[in-house]
Design a protein around this motif. Sequence first.
Motif: not given
Length: 281
Positions: A103-126
Motif C-alpha cells: 500500500a505504501l509503494a502505491d501511495a508513494l508512486a502517487a505523490v506529485p513530484t515536489g510535494e513534501q510529506l510530513p515526518w518526525y521533525g522534518t518534511r520529505m519528498s516521496a
Amino acid sequence: MVDRTELRTDLADESAQVDALVTALPPGDWARPTPAPGWTVAHQIAHLAWTDHVALLAATDPGAFVATVTSAPDPARLVDAGAEEFLAPPAELLARWRAGRAALADALAAVPTGEQLPWYGTRMSAASMTTARLMETWAHGEDVADALGVTRAPTARLRHVVHLGFRTLGHGFAAHGHAVPTASVRVEVTAPGGGVWAHGPADAADRVTGPALDLCLLVTQRRHRADLDLVATGPVADAWLDVAQAFAGPPGPGRGPAGAPTGAARPGTTGPGAARRGVAA
C-alpha cells in the motif's frame, strides 16, 4: 533527477530479501533476541510494519499522521509502542507487513513530484521517503540476520544508504548538539560489485574512504566505527564518524565496539530507545 520507479523497485527488492529471512522461520525463532536491546525478530518486523503504516498516513492523510504524533501518550516511547502495537502471531504479522508495504509503494508512486510529506521533525519528498524506507528496511534486516546468524551479501542497493548517509552529514552533527561544519567532506566508498561511489567535492581536504557496506553499517548505527574499515582524513571527517546517523530524530547510544556489553553507548551520545535502534523516525 532521481528515478522514483527505480527507487521503489529497490525498496521492494530489499523488503523481499528481509521477508525471505523470516518467511519460513519456526514460530519460536521469531522470539529470538536481536542486537537492539529488548527487541526480538518479531519486534523488528513489527517495527517495519508500523513505520510503513505511519509513512502511508504521511503520504495519504497528513492530518492523521500528525495526530499520531500529538496524541502519543509518551513521545519518547513512540517507536517502541508502535512495534508493540503491531506485534502479532508470525503469519498475521508477516501478512500485515506485506500488505502495508504494498500500500505504501502505491501511495508513494502517487505523490506529485515536489510535494513534501510530513515526518518526525522534518518534511520529505516521496523520493526521500522511499530512500529512508529502504535504509531502514536494510538496517533492521541486518538486526534480523544477526539474530539468526546469517550473513547477507551486500548489494548495489546500498548506494541509496550511502547517499542518505552523506546527505545527513550535517544532521548528525546537529543532532548531537554540535555546530554543523562548513568544510566539505568527500566520501569515496568501494561498491559491493567493484567501482567507487563518490559524494562531495573531489578536492575536499576532509575525506572518508572504505567499503560501502562499512559506511552503511556506521550511518545506521549497526556497528561501532572501531569495528569498521573506514578511514577518515581531516578533523571534520573524523568527527563525522563519531556522530553519523542516517535517520531523523535525536541521536542514539549506537552500538558499542565488539566485545562491549550489548547496547553500550558510544562516548558522548545520548538518546531515547527509538534512536538507539537506528530508526528513521
